[in-house]
Design an enzyme around this catalytic site. Structure first.
Site, short mmCIF file in Angstrom:
data_model
loop_
_atom_site.label_atom_id
_atom_site.label_comp_id
_atom_site.label_asym_id
_atom_site.label_seq_id
_atom_site.Cartn_x
_atom_site.Cartn_y
_atom_site.Cartn_z
N LYS A 279 0.83 -1.21 0.00
CA LYS A 279 0.00 0.00 0.00
C LYS A 279 0.87 1.25 0.00
O LYS A 279 0.60 2.21 -0.72
CB LYS A 279 -0.85 0.04 1.27
CG LYS A 279 -2.10 -0.76 1.18
CD LYS A 279 -2.80 -0.71 2.52
CE LYS A 279 -4.17 -1.31 2.40
NZ LYS A 279 -5.01 -0.56 1.43
N GLU B 154 11.35 8.53 1.71
CA GLU B 154 12.78 8.36 1.39
C GLU B 154 13.11 6.87 1.36
O GLU B 154 13.66 6.37 0.42
CB GLU B 154 13.59 9.10 2.47
CG GLU B 154 15.06 9.14 2.26
CD GLU B 154 15.44 9.99 1.05
OE1 GLU B 154 16.42 9.63 0.40
OE2 GLU B 154 14.75 10.99 0.77
N ARG C 242 9.91 -4.83 9.77
CA ARG C 242 10.52 -5.88 10.59
C ARG C 242 9.44 -6.60 11.40
O ARG C 242 8.38 -6.04 11.69
CB ARG C 242 11.61 -5.31 11.50
CG ARG C 242 11.10 -4.43 12.65
CD ARG C 242 11.08 -5.22 13.94
NE ARG C 242 10.59 -4.48 15.10
CZ ARG C 242 9.33 -4.40 15.44
NH1 ARG C 242 8.39 -4.92 14.66
NH2 ARG C 242 8.96 -3.77 16.54
N GLU D 246 2.24 -1.69 13.42
CA GLU D 246 2.64 -0.38 13.94
C GLU D 246 3.43 0.36 12.87
O GLU D 246 4.41 -0.17 12.35
CB GLU D 246 3.50 -0.54 15.20
CG GLU D 246 3.87 0.81 15.83
CD GLU D 246 4.87 0.68 16.97
OE1 GLU D 246 4.45 0.65 18.13
OE2 GLU D 246 6.09 0.59 16.69
P1 GTP Z 1 7.05 0.17 23.67
O1 GTP Z 1 6.68 -0.72 24.82
O2 GTP Z 1 8.48 0.65 23.74
O3 GTP Z 1 6.72 -0.42 22.33
O4 GTP Z 1 6.22 1.51 23.88
P2 GTP Z 1 4.65 1.76 23.81
O5 GTP Z 1 3.89 0.51 23.63
O6 GTP Z 1 4.28 2.69 24.92
O7 GTP Z 1 4.53 2.54 22.45
P3 GTP Z 1 5.32 3.82 21.97
O8 GTP Z 1 4.49 4.36 20.85
O9 GTP Z 1 5.70 4.74 23.06
O10 GTP Z 1 6.67 3.21 21.38
C1 GTP Z 1 6.66 2.30 20.37
C2 GTP Z 1 8.02 2.23 19.70
O11 GTP Z 1 8.54 3.52 19.44
C3 GTP Z 1 9.13 1.57 20.48
O12 GTP Z 1 9.09 0.17 20.37
C4 GTP Z 1 10.37 2.15 19.82
O13 GTP Z 1 10.60 1.55 18.55
C5 GTP Z 1 9.94 3.57 19.56
N1 GTP Z 1 10.29 4.45 20.68
C6 GTP Z 1 9.45 4.91 21.61
N2 GTP Z 1 10.11 5.72 22.49
C7 GTP Z 1 11.39 5.77 22.08
C8 GTP Z 1 12.56 6.44 22.57
O14 GTP Z 1 12.56 7.18 23.57
N3 GTP Z 1 13.72 6.24 21.88
C9 GTP Z 1 13.78 5.45 20.76
N4 GTP Z 1 14.97 5.32 20.15
N5 GTP Z 1 12.70 4.81 20.28
C10 GTP Z 1 11.52 4.95 20.92
MG MG Z 2 8.33 -1.31 20.22
#
Ligand code: GTP
Ligand code: MG
Length: 214
Positions: free
Chosen positions: A31, A49, A54, A150
């Site tokens: 999509k 870009e 994954r 996601e």
């Molecule tokens: P996760 O348990 O980390 O998946 O967080 P969540 O279920 O609260 O969802 P959220 O939308 O906050 O984060 C989802 C994904 O965003 C993470 O798995 C990371 O890939 C990315 N992410 C979120 N916060 C950060 C951060 O502070 N630093 C980085 N590098 N990646 C982040």
């Molecule tokens: Mg995550």
């Protein structure tokens, strides 16, 4: 697959679940490719870009379930882990992010389950990105299974920052020395400033080209 899949309730083995998430990634990936091609066709410009997809590893699925206080079961992973299938869209400009989010939201077969705008509301770490949790219908031989994906949308600069921050977070297991966290936050501000300037530059270039075309 021996059993027929009617819904996740019928899914009782890991391989079948992984097959569905892989199918969902392919659907969403295609999509997005089409949206990008259409945009190129209409506006002579690619908002994306590049795209990375994954599937979460079994180890990190189990770790995340434990971290959130759930027993390891297929049912729990399907219900509570939203990022088993993940797509990351890297754009040049912040404006592309919102453009893409809107185009994704307008796809009638995708359901947007939630949105987290960490660009308007960055995390304390400095993390910026636009997250959409969507579900996509997977059409099987005799059923349709809604599967979650996601989608993270960010600029090249935000992605550069997030990958280094991720490395540092893992290296120090979340307890990085204060000066490193401070530096990272400063870099996050520089990323925002850079994104803003690049966007203005691009807009300036575009308006020059429009003038020339007149
Ligand atoms: P996760 O348990 O980390 O998946 O967080 P969540 O279920 O609260 O969802 P959220 O939308 O906050 O984060 C989802 C994904 O965003 C993470 O798995 C990371 O890939 C990315 N992410 C979120 N916060 C950060 C951060 O502070 N630093 C980085 N590098 N990646 C982040
Ligand atoms: Mg995550």
């Amino acid at each position: 697959m021996k059993e027929t899949i009617k819904s996740y309730d019928d899914v009782d083995n890991w391989k079948t679940v992984m097959f569905l998430y892989n199918a969902a990634l392919k659907e969403v990936g295609t999509k997005l490719d089409i949206l990008n091609d259409e945009f190129q066709h209409v506006h002579q410009y690619n908002p994306i870009e590049h795209i990375k997809t994954r599937i979460k590893t079994p180890e990190s699925i189990v770790k995340k379930l434990k971290r959130n206080g759930y027993e390891t079961s297929i049912e729990n992973m399907v219900r509570y882990i939203n990022d088993i299938a993940g797509v990351r869209l890297i754009c040049s400009f912040t404006s592309d992010i919102y453009r893409l989010a809107e185009m994704i939201g307008n796809q009638s077969d995708l359901k947007v389950l939630s949105i987290k705008d960490y660009i308007k509301n960055p995390k304390d770490s400095g993390y910026k990105s636009y997250h959409m949790l969507v579900s996509v219908p997977i059409f099987l031989s005799d059923s349709v299974v809604e599967t979650k994906v996601e989608i993270q949308i960010r600029t090249i600069a935000m992605d550069f920052w997030a990958s280094l921050e991720h490395k540092i977070y893992y290296k120090f297991e979340g307890n990085a020395p204060a000066y490193i966290s401070r530096d990272l936050q400063e870099c996050a501000e520089m990323v925002s400033a850079l994104d803003e300037r690049m966007l203005s530059l691009n807009e300036a270039v575009l308006s020059c080209s429009r003038e020339q075309d007149k």
